[in-house]
Design a protein around this motif. Sequence first.
Motif: not given
Length: 217
Positions: A21, A85-89, A91, A181, A196, A198-199
């Motif tokens: 982000d 970092a955006l969610p799940g990025a 990982e 996003t 995102s 994360a999904d």
Amino acid sequence: MPLTGRTFRAVLFDNDGTLVDSMPAAARAWVQWADEHDVPRSALEGIAGMPAAAIIAKVAPGVEPVAALARIEELELRDTADVVALPGAVEAVEATRDRCAIVTSATGDLAAARLSAAGIPTPTRLVTADDITRGKPDPEPFLIAARLLGVEPDQCLVVEDAPNGLTAARAAGCATLALTTSHTAHELDADLVVASLADVVFESTSAGLRVRVVEPS
């Protein structure tokens, strides 16, 4: 075939708005530059996913482009304090690291600065504005990334957040996963749209990479 039923040999991630982000920082830099050159701030609408040189040519064709690019990069490089970092990025990159590339409209220095600020591991393959002659929505950046990874474009999954990037991915022949996003779902034409990274979960198999949607708990 549904996206979740396919196997891919590589995943090509956009960076800004997909992994990191950087929108507040980038907006501050572009607004400052626009104010310095009497460019209406409204002219900056809809520029997400475009290389800086293309933006400058579009909104201020009379401005000397080399100096403008240098000034924009100066402003963006010194403003990464709230780049995250955006969610799940993290990982997603870790799960695909040996089979992925980051394809960004930013320069190499700016991409590296933002990835470092966000704590995202940098893959071996990184395609930036320094490596291309035609940026998104042209397919060239994704075609270069596929070639660097030694795979055919139709064996790649592109993860993007912007219409320009998705247009480039489709033109390259890649499958597409879009994240809401920075744009709403109805603005994104992709094989699969989620909120995102994360999904989704990326799973490595002997045949390649598969993407699975995380079921709500």
